[in-house]
Design a protein around this motif. Sequence first.
Motif, PDB file in Angstrom:
ATOM      1  N   LYS A 141       9.938  -7.053   1.777  1.00 41.59           N
ATOM      2  CA  LYS A 141      10.011  -8.325   1.080  1.00 41.59           C
ATOM      3  C   LYS A 141      11.474  -8.705   0.807  1.00 41.59           C
ATOM      4  CE  LYS A 141       7.321 -10.797  -2.160  1.00 41.59           C
ATOM      5  NZ  LYS A 141       6.118 -10.830  -2.898  1.00 41.59           N
ATOM      6  N   ALA A 142      12.292  -7.702   0.451  1.00 40.59           N
ATOM      7  CA  ALA A 142      13.703  -7.970   0.187  1.00 40.59           C
ATOM      8  C   ALA A 142      14.384  -8.516   1.436  1.00 40.59           C
ATOM      9  CB  ALA A 142      14.406  -6.703  -0.289  1.00 40.59           C
ATOM     10  N   LEU A 143      13.980  -8.004   2.591  1.00 44.54           N
ATOM     11  CA  LEU A 143      14.556  -8.479   3.847  1.00 44.54           C
ATOM     12  C   LEU A 143      14.332  -9.977   4.027  1.00 44.54           C
ATOM     13  CD1 LEU A 143      15.962  -7.695   6.512  1.00 44.54           C
ATOM     14  CD2 LEU A 143      13.695  -7.236   7.449  1.00 44.54           C
ATOM     15  N   SER A 144      13.137 -10.447   3.712  1.00 48.36           N
ATOM     16  CA  SER A 144      12.868 -11.878   3.864  1.00 48.36           C
ATOM     17  C   SER A 144      13.681 -12.705   2.867  1.00 48.36           C
ATOM     18  CB  SER A 144      11.370 -12.176   3.722  1.00 48.36           C
ATOM     19  OG  SER A 144      10.928 -11.887   2.426  1.00 48.36           O
ATOM     20  N   TYR A 145      13.894 -12.182   1.661  1.00 49.11           N
ATOM     21  CA  TYR A 145      14.720 -12.894   0.692  1.00 49.11           C
ATOM     22  C   TYR A 145      16.179 -12.933   1.134  1.00 49.11           C
ATOM     23  CZ  TYR A 145      10.803 -12.970  -2.563  1.00 49.11           C
ATOM     24  OH  TYR A 145       9.591 -13.201  -3.158  1.00 49.11           O
ATOM     25  N   TYR A 146      16.674 -11.814   1.660  1.00 48.13           N
ATOM     26  CA  TYR A 146      18.036 -11.793   2.184  1.00 48.13           C
ATOM     27  C   TYR A 146      18.183 -12.816   3.309  1.00 48.13           C
ATOM     28  CZ  TYR A 146      19.749  -7.606  -0.257  1.00 48.13           C
ATOM     29  OH  TYR A 146      20.189  -6.700  -1.190  1.00 48.13           O
ATOM     30  N   LEU A 147      17.196 -12.867   4.178  1.00 49.44           N
ATOM     31  CA  LEU A 147      17.250 -13.802   5.304  1.00 49.44           C
ATOM     32  C   LEU A 147      17.265 -15.260   4.823  1.00 49.44           C
ATOM     33  CD1 LEU A 147      17.374 -14.065   8.335  1.00 49.44           C
ATOM     34  CD2 LEU A 147      14.896 -13.925   8.408  1.00 49.44           C
ATOM     35  N   MET A 148      16.421 -15.572   3.857  1.00 48.89           N
ATOM     36  CA  MET A 148      16.399 -16.942   3.324  1.00 48.89           C
ATOM     37  C   MET A 148      17.755 -17.296   2.705  1.00 48.89           C
ATOM     38  SD  MET A 148      12.565 -17.615   1.711  1.00 48.89           S
ATOM     39  CE  MET A 148      12.978 -16.810   0.203  1.00 48.89           C
ATOM     40  N   ALA A 149      18.305 -16.396   1.933  1.00 49.85           N
ATOM     41  CA  ALA A 149      19.597 -16.655   1.283  1.00 49.85           C
ATOM     42  C   ALA A 149      20.720 -16.723   2.312  1.00 49.85           C
ATOM     43  CB  ALA A 149      19.886 -15.581   0.240  1.00 49.85           C
ATOM     44  N   ALA A 150      20.674 -15.834   3.296  1.00 51.46           N
ATOM     45  CA  ALA A 150      21.713 -15.814   4.331  1.00 51.46           C
ATOM     46  C   ALA A 150      21.734 -17.111   5.114  1.00 51.46           C
ATOM     47  CB  ALA A 150      21.492 -14.625   5.258  1.00 51.46           C
ATOM     48  N   GLU A 151      20.578 -17.645   5.405  1.00 55.27           N
ATOM     49  CA  GLU A 151      20.496 -18.901   6.149  1.00 55.27           C
ATOM     50  C   GLU A 151      21.022 -20.082   5.335  1.00 55.27           C
ATOM     51  OE1 GLU A 151      16.417 -18.891   7.389  1.00 55.27           O
ATOM     52  OE2 GLU A 151      16.857 -17.662   9.147  1.00 55.27           O
ATOM     53  N   LYS A 152      21.110 -19.898   4.007  1.00 54.62           N
ATOM     54  CA  LYS A 152      21.683 -20.939   3.137  1.00 54.62           C
ATOM     55  C   LYS A 152      23.150 -20.640   2.823  1.00 54.62           C
ATOM     56  CE  LYS A 152      17.280 -22.079   1.196  1.00 54.62           C
ATOM     57  NZ  LYS A 152      16.786 -23.245   0.580  1.00 54.62           N
ATOM     58  N   ASN A 153      23.764 -19.795   3.644  1.00 50.94           N
ATOM     59  CA  ASN A 153      25.184 -19.445   3.537  1.00 50.94           C
ATOM     60  C   ASN A 153      25.566 -18.697   2.265  1.00 50.94           C
ATOM     61  OD1 ASN A 153      26.059 -20.206   6.060  1.00 50.94           O
ATOM     62  ND2 ASN A 153      26.376 -22.320   5.444  1.00 50.94           N
ATOM     63  N   VAL A 154      24.704 -17.814   1.817  1.00 53.94           N
ATOM     64  CA  VAL A 154      25.047 -16.912   0.719  1.00 53.94           C
ATOM     65  C   VAL A 154      25.689 -15.685   1.359  1.00 53.94           C
ATOM     66  CG1 VAL A 154      24.180 -15.511  -1.196  1.00 53.94           C
ATOM     67  CG2 VAL A 154      23.185 -17.779  -0.729  1.00 53.94           C
ATOM     68  N   ALA A 155      27.000 -15.563   1.166  1.00 56.79           N
ATOM     69  CA  ALA A 155      27.772 -14.527   1.856  1.00 56.79           C
ATOM     70  C   ALA A 155      27.281 -13.112   1.534  1.00 56.79           C
ATOM     71  CB  ALA A 155      29.255 -14.665   1.514  1.00 56.79           C
ATOM     72  N   TYR A 156      26.923 -12.866   0.289  1.00 56.11           N
ATOM     73  CA  TYR A 156      26.445 -11.534  -0.074  1.00 56.11           C
ATOM     74  C   TYR A 156      25.195 -11.185   0.732  1.00 56.11           C
ATOM     75  CZ  TYR A 156      24.562  -7.615  -2.674  1.00 56.11           C
ATOM     76  OH  TYR A 156      24.055  -6.383  -3.006  1.00 56.11           O
ATOM     77  N   ALA A 157      24.271 -12.112   0.851  1.00 61.52           N
ATOM     78  CA  ALA A 157      23.033 -11.867   1.607  1.00 61.52           C
ATOM     79  C   ALA A 157      23.349 -11.646   3.089  1.00 61.52           C
ATOM     80  CB  ALA A 157      22.070 -13.029   1.427  1.00 61.52           C
ATOM     81  N   GLN A 158      24.275 -12.418   3.627  1.00 62.55           N
ATOM     82  CA  GLN A 158      24.673 -12.241   5.025  1.00 62.55           C
ATOM     83  C   GLN A 158      25.254 -10.843   5.245  1.00 62.55           C
ATOM     84  OE1 GLN A 158      27.317 -15.587   5.230  1.00 62.55           O
ATOM     85  NE2 GLN A 158      25.727 -16.964   5.997  1.00 62.55           N
ATOM     86  N   SER A 159      26.086 -10.424   4.306  1.00 60.94           N
ATOM     87  CA  SER A 159      26.689  -9.094   4.403  1.00 60.94           C
ATOM     88  C   SER A 159      25.640  -7.989   4.302  1.00 60.94           C
ATOM     89  CB  SER A 159      27.740  -8.941   3.302  1.00 60.94           C
ATOM     90  OG  SER A 159      28.406  -7.715   3.403  1.00 60.94           O
ATOM     91  N   ARG A 160      24.675  -8.144   3.410  1.00 69.30           N
ATOM     92  CA  ARG A 160      23.618  -7.147   3.252  1.00 69.30           C
ATOM     93  C   ARG A 160      22.759  -7.081   4.516  1.00 69.30           C
ATOM     94  NH1 ARG A 160      26.211  -4.521   0.872  1.00 69.30           N
ATOM     95  NH2 ARG A 160      24.854  -3.035   1.816  1.00 69.30           N
TER      96      ARG A 160
END
Length: 123
Positions: free
Chosen positions: A1-20
């Motif tokens: 589930k965390a993976l999907s949240y990271y992906l959603m945030a990363a696609e919105k240009n959240v650098a921390y999520a992209q890095s994770r």
Amino acid sequence: KALSYYLMAAEKNVAYAQSRLARLHLDGRYVEPDPSQAHGWLLRAARLGFVEAQLDLSLLYEQGPVMARDIVEAHKWLSIAASLTDMDLASRQEELEAKMTFIEVAHAVSLSRMCILTGYEDC
């Protein structure tokens, strides 16, 4: 589930999520190891000025898959990170420079300065 949240945030240009996400792809945790995906996410986060991603990108260029190794790019991203943080990265820079020619170091420094001046547009 965390993976999907990271992906959603990363696609919105959240650098921390992209890095994770990049770290998960590098380590092969919850996903198949994929250095190419990791590189893409790290590059996006690094271009947003996220120092952790810049340092990871530097390591990926230095130690990653043979076809992706680029000592000049490694030094470039390390120099950019050094300009944005108060971490002491001098010894790491010296280690990289010991593996490089004078021309390569000069080129890497020039590239890092251009990246900073253009707001990472062409990095």
